[in-house]
Design an enzyme around this catalytic site. Structure first.
Site, PDB file in Angstrom:
ATOM      1  N   HIS A  11       0.638  -1.041  -0.051  1.00  0.00           N
ATOM      2  CA  HIS A  11      -0.105  -0.055  -0.084  1.00  0.00           C
ATOM      3  C   HIS A  11       0.794   1.166  -0.003  1.00  0.00           C
ATOM      4  O   HIS A  11       2.147   1.183  -0.130  1.00  0.00           O
ATOM      5  CB  HIS A  11      -0.963  -0.097   1.253  1.00  0.00           C
ATOM      6  CG  HIS A  11      -0.442  -0.113   2.528  1.00  0.00           C
ATOM      7  ND1 HIS A  11       0.228   1.089   3.185  1.00  0.00           N
ATOM      8  CD2 HIS A  11      -0.388  -0.795   3.310  1.00  0.00           C
ATOM      9  CE1 HIS A  11       0.650   0.671   4.258  1.00  0.00           C
ATOM     10  NE2 HIS A  11       0.304  -0.499   4.470  1.00  0.00           N
TER      11      HIS A  11
ATOM     12  N   CYS B 263      -2.083  -4.155  22.026  1.00  0.00           N
ATOM     13  CA  CYS B 263      -0.898  -3.802  21.931  1.00  0.00           C
ATOM     14  C   CYS B 263      -0.657  -2.367  21.912  1.00  0.00           C
ATOM     15  O   CYS B 263      -1.847  -1.736  21.113  1.00  0.00           O
ATOM     16  CB  CYS B 263      -0.610  -4.410  20.401  1.00  0.00           C
ATOM     17  SG  CYS B 263       0.698  -3.734  19.617  1.00  0.00           S
TER      18      CYS B 263
ATOM     19  N   CYS C 237       2.846  -9.655  20.873  1.00  0.00           N
ATOM     20  CA  CYS C 237       1.729  -9.098  19.687  1.00  0.00           C
ATOM     21  C   CYS C 237       2.413  -9.703  18.432  1.00  0.00           C
ATOM     22  O   CYS C 237       3.509  -9.443  18.083  1.00  0.00           O
ATOM     23  CB  CYS C 237       1.887  -7.707  19.808  1.00  0.00           C
ATOM     24  SG  CYS C 237       0.920  -7.084  18.217  1.00  0.00           S
TER      25      CYS C 237
ATOM     26  N   CYS D  33       3.258  -7.282  15.723  1.00  0.00           N
ATOM     27  CA  CYS D  33       4.430  -6.554  15.712  1.00  0.00           C
ATOM     28  C   CYS D  33       5.717  -7.655  15.890  1.00  0.00           C
ATOM     29  O   CYS D  33       6.868  -7.435  15.721  1.00  0.00           O
ATOM     30  CB  CYS D  33       4.755  -5.896  17.023  1.00  0.00           C
ATOM     31  SG  CYS D  33       3.741  -4.395  17.374  1.00  0.00           S
TER      32      CYS D  33
ATOM     33  N   LYS E  72      -2.846   5.749  11.335  1.00  0.00           N
ATOM     34  CA  LYS E  72      -1.992   5.083  10.666  1.00  0.00           C
ATOM     35  C   LYS E  72      -2.511   3.971   9.518  1.00  0.00           C
ATOM     36  O   LYS E  72      -3.234   3.218  10.161  1.00  0.00           O
ATOM     37  CB  LYS E  72      -0.939   4.393  11.234  1.00  0.00           C
ATOM     38  CG  LYS E  72       0.422   3.910  10.485  1.00  0.00           C
ATOM     39  CD  LYS E  72       1.284   2.866  11.243  1.00  0.00           C
ATOM     40  CE  LYS E  72       2.121   2.246  10.360  1.00  0.00           C
ATOM     41  NZ  LYS E  72       2.727   0.886  10.985  1.00  0.00           N
TER      42      LYS E  72
ATOM     43  N   HIS F  58       4.192   1.361   1.993  1.00  0.00           N
ATOM     44  CA  HIS F  58       5.456   0.684   1.690  1.00  0.00           C
ATOM     45  C   HIS F  58       5.912   1.285   0.523  1.00  0.00           C
ATOM     46  O   HIS F  58       7.322   1.529   0.109  1.00  0.00           O
ATOM     47  CB  HIS F  58       5.146  -0.543   1.074  1.00  0.00           C
ATOM     48  CG  HIS F  58       4.272  -1.319   2.352  1.00  0.00           C
ATOM     49  ND1 HIS F  58       3.066  -1.934   1.919  1.00  0.00           N
ATOM     50  CD2 HIS F  58       4.620  -1.738   3.569  1.00  0.00           C
ATOM     51  CE1 HIS F  58       2.541  -2.455   3.226  1.00  0.00           C
ATOM     52  NE2 HIS F  58       3.441  -2.383   4.076  1.00  0.00           N
TER      53      HIS F  58
ATOM     54  N   HIS G 174      -1.256  -1.973  17.798  1.00  0.00           N
ATOM     55  CA  HIS G 174      -2.259  -2.396  16.932  1.00  0.00           C
ATOM     56  C   HIS G 174      -3.571  -2.435  17.737  1.00  0.00           C
ATOM     57  O   HIS G 174      -3.397  -2.636  19.031  1.00  0.00           O
ATOM     58  CB  HIS G 174      -1.883  -3.961  16.553  1.00  0.00           C
ATOM     59  CG  HIS G 174      -0.791  -4.142  15.448  1.00  0.00           C
ATOM     60  ND1 HIS G 174       0.538  -4.246  15.966  1.00  0.00           N
ATOM     61  CD2 HIS G 174      -0.820  -4.030  14.134  1.00  0.00           C
ATOM     62  CE1 HIS G 174       1.235  -4.107  14.912  1.00  0.00           C
ATOM     63  NE2 HIS G 174       0.412  -4.156  13.585  1.00  0.00           N
TER      64      HIS G 174
ATOM     65  N   LYS H  39      -2.941  -2.565   7.605  1.00  0.00           N
ATOM     66  CA  LYS H  39      -3.790  -3.962   7.253  1.00  0.00           C
ATOM     67  C   LYS H  39      -4.745  -4.004   8.394  1.00  0.00           C
ATOM     68  O   LYS H  39      -5.918  -4.248   8.386  1.00  0.00           O
ATOM     69  CB  LYS H  39      -2.976  -4.893   7.007  1.00  0.00           C
ATOM     70  CG  LYS H  39      -3.890  -6.250   6.473  1.00  0.00           C
ATOM     71  CD  LYS H  39      -3.117  -7.257   6.199  1.00  0.00           C
ATOM     72  CE  LYS H  39      -3.823  -8.585   6.285  1.00  0.00           C
ATOM     73  NZ  LYS H  39      -4.430  -9.147   4.923  1.00  0.00           N
TER      74      LYS H  39
END
Ligand code: MSP
Length: 635
Positions: free
Chosen positions: A19, A145, A127, A130, A301, A22, A148, A304
């Site tokens: 996405h 987390c 997690c 991570c 942020k 990246h 996340h 996914k």
């Protein structure tokens, strides 16, 4: 002086398709690589994929395929994107390659020889997102987390431990000796504070994950995915293999800069753990870590797990890869977060590419053609455009060297404006009309054409497709940004095609943004209902097994979902926001007792619940906060 540069991006997890987060990192690294190569430096630019670990193992299991099959699919998508965006990496490393495993084993052998590895029992909150343990203090309420929106699980195992605690002082000494090791400086302060607070030994093997590199000398253990992944920067260069030439040239040499480009989310791994592993193994450390901020969507942020990612396929199809590259570098001040929106993209595109550089190229080349049938016959050295050109290019060089891409581009946009203002003030079309193709007109047009050429050439690292086209349209051979005066005089000019056609933003949104049509209308009066009435609605969780776009529909997605033991088809209006790959494997909430309906000829047996975004009207699916079996009742 010719310099040597090793430059890397992170290696990307293969549980997620690329996405814009990246893509951004690779565009940054590619721009640096191109810019430095154009200045004569020798560059080795590395990217790749991170394919081991629990996260990938689970993602593959959810899809019912092998981890390697999942990796192969995602790797293909990365390769396609790098081709589309004209990324010029020298190597693409996959951590499932043999050459990588060999280097990891050698790195571990050295860490062991230094007396830094030993077996111990380990427990803590883990997690999987991570691939890291957290302490009680670090967790958010509900054992969530910190990074996340998922709950961490308590894990206990016997692991190989790395004596990280031993490296607190050496790391602090290294940081003190290299004040520019991490930029931006504020992030370096965070890293320093973290190390100063004390380092705990860390586990570097796993016994509950089989998808990884077997830990040398420890049957039943695999290498912790972060140790595995970080090593890629040297294994790609042949470290630990039969031919270490590249490794000696681009890593283990005093005259090479070793720069990692990455997002702030993984800074600690690169600025603390990776240097500690290298210190332990007696290998050279990176010389610089450049950490960028996050692309946000709706202030969050993009990721996914949050389900708010943007994939810019359409923008690139319509406006070309250069436009996206330019937007990335111009919109985000490197180091800070930035919002990604189509509106911001189009604004930059129109202002700086269509009306800016693109317009300058077509306007100036058309004037030159009209007056002289080609480039002006007489050059001109003494004019305000020249006075602006050299400092603008020098500023771009300085800024790119300092990773201040937006500033560098701003300086060139300023040069284009200077050309524009110069042309507007000298009114060459009037000169042509009143006096014909005079030497004076030639000098004015030469200044304008040469200023535009310098601006176009200076942007070569950012606009690899448009920059040579612009130079050609102005009558110059493409090449490195040669100094003022390189534009040949009296050369025939080809007919120029617009580089960046202007976009009518209103029209664009009316045509393209499906959200505009589905904007929420003023809420109708909603009647109160009793709890009994509500209970008539059977809400259940369902796992998406298959997702495919409904042909000829922008909004509809055909889903096969699993409830407890039963599979059924649902047609859901969620295709404006999600791609099929975003959906497969996810658990959503559905109305399970909705009367069947037919949509575009397909029977739909239920409805997927989604919230509606206020601005765009796009649907955002509801997903359970923790894992629940498909078919669970929601009330
Ligand atoms: N596999 C690890 C990295 C190992 S490096 C030895 C990993 N992979 S990742 O697929 O999650 O991608 C991480 C990188 O992608 C980030 O560091 C950043 O460069 C980029 N981005 C992912 N999401 C992002 C945003 N929303 N915004 C900007 N970049 C982010 O972590």
């Amino acid at each position: 002086m010719r310099r040597k540069l090793f430059l890397s991006t992170p290696i990307y997890y293969v549980n997620d398709l690329p996405h814009i987060g990246h893509l951004y990192t690779n565009v940054v690294a590619d721009t640096v690589a191109r810019h430095r190569r154009a200045r004569g430096d020798e560059v080795f630019f590395l990217t790749g994929t991170d394919e081991h670990g629990q996260k990938i193992e689970r993602a593959a299991a959810e899809k019912g395929i092998s981890p390697l099959a999942l990796a192969d699919t995602v790797v293909r998508r990365y390769e396609e994107w790098w081709k589309t965006l004209a990324i010029t990496h020298d190597d693409f490393l996959r951590t499932t390659e043999e050459r990588h495993a060999r280097g990891v084993v050698e790195l571990i052998r050295r860490m062991d020889a230094a007396g830094d590895l030993s077996l111990a029992r380990h427990e803590g909150w883990y997690c999987t997102g991570c691939e890291a343990y957290y302490t009680d203090k670090e967790l958010l309420a509900g054992n969530l987390c910190p990074d996340h929106p998922t709950a961490c699980a308590w894990q206990a195992e016997e692991n190989v431990f790395f004596r990280l605690s031993r490296y607190r002082e050496p790391l602090l000494a290294f940081y003190a000796a290299h004040p520019d090791f991490v930029t931006p400086a504020s992030r370096f302060n965070e890293v320093r504070a973290f190390v100063e607070a004390g380092l705990r030994d860390m586990s570097v093997s796993r016994t509950n994950v089989s998808w990884g590199i077997p830990f040398p000398g420890r049957p039943g253990h695999t290498v912790y995915v972060w140790l595995d992944a970080l090593a890629n920067y040297i294994t790609a260069l042949g470290f630990g293999g039969p031919d270490e030439t590249l490794y000696r040239r681009f890593w283990d040499a005093a005259d090479v800069e070793r720069i990692h480009v990455l997002g702030k989310d993984i800074l600690r791994f690169h600025a603390v753990y990776w240097p500690a592993f290298l210190l332990s193994a007696g290998l050279p450390l990176p010389t610089g870590i450049r950490a960028h901020g996050w692309w946000l969507r709706d202030e969050k942020k993009m990721s996914k797990s949050v389900g708010n990612v943007v994939r810019p396929d359409e923008l690139v199809q319509k406006f070309g890869p250069d436009a996206l590259r330019y937007f990335f570098l111009r919109e985000m001040a490197f180091g800070s977060d930035a919002n990604f929106s189509d509106e911001a993209f189009l604004e930059r595109y129109n202002a700086e590419l269509a009306n800016g550089l693109g317009n300058a190229v077509s306007r100036v080349s058309a004037l030159c053609r009209k007056a002289f049938g080609g480039t002006p016959p007489e050059a001109c050295d003494d004019n305000p455009v020249r006075a602006a050109a050299e400092p603008a290019v020098a500023e771009l060089d300085r800024a790119f060297e300092a990773f201040e891409f937006s500033r560098g581009l701003e300086s060139i946009a300023g040069l284009v404006q200077t050309v524009d203002a110069y042309v507007a003030s000298r009114e060459p079309w009037k000169m042509l009309k009143s006096g014909g193709a005079t030497p004076e007109l030639s000098r004015v047009l030469y200044a304008a054409a040469e200023g535009t050429r310098v601006a176009s050439a200076a942007l070569a690292a950012v606009l690899p497709e448009a920059s040579p086209r612009a130079q050609e349209a102005l009558g110059a051979p493409p090449g490195p940004p040669l100094p003022w005066g390189a534009l040949p005089t009296g050369r025939p000019l080809p007919d120029a095609h617009p580089l960046f056609p202007r976009v009518d933003v209103r029209e664009y949104f009316q045509k393209e943004a499906p959200g505009v049509e589905t904007k929420p209308e003023a809420a109708p009066e909603t009647p109160m209902i009793s709890i009994e009435e509500f209970q008539k609605v059977e809400l259940r969780t369902a796992r998406i097994l298959v997702a495919e776009r409904v042909p000829k529909s922008k909004k509809l997605m055909r889903l096969d979902v699993e409830l407890s033991g039963e599979t059924r088809q649902i047609v859901a209006g969620i295709a404006t926001r999600y791609a099929p790959e975003d959906l497969v494997g996810r658990t959503v909430v559905i109305v399970a007792n909705l009367a069947p309906a037919r949509l575009m000829g397909l029977e739909s047996n239920g409805m997927v619940l989604a919230a509606t975004l206020p601005e765009s009207g796009e649907p955002v699916i509801l997903v359970p906060e923790a894992e629940v079996p498909p078919g669970s009742r929601v009330k």
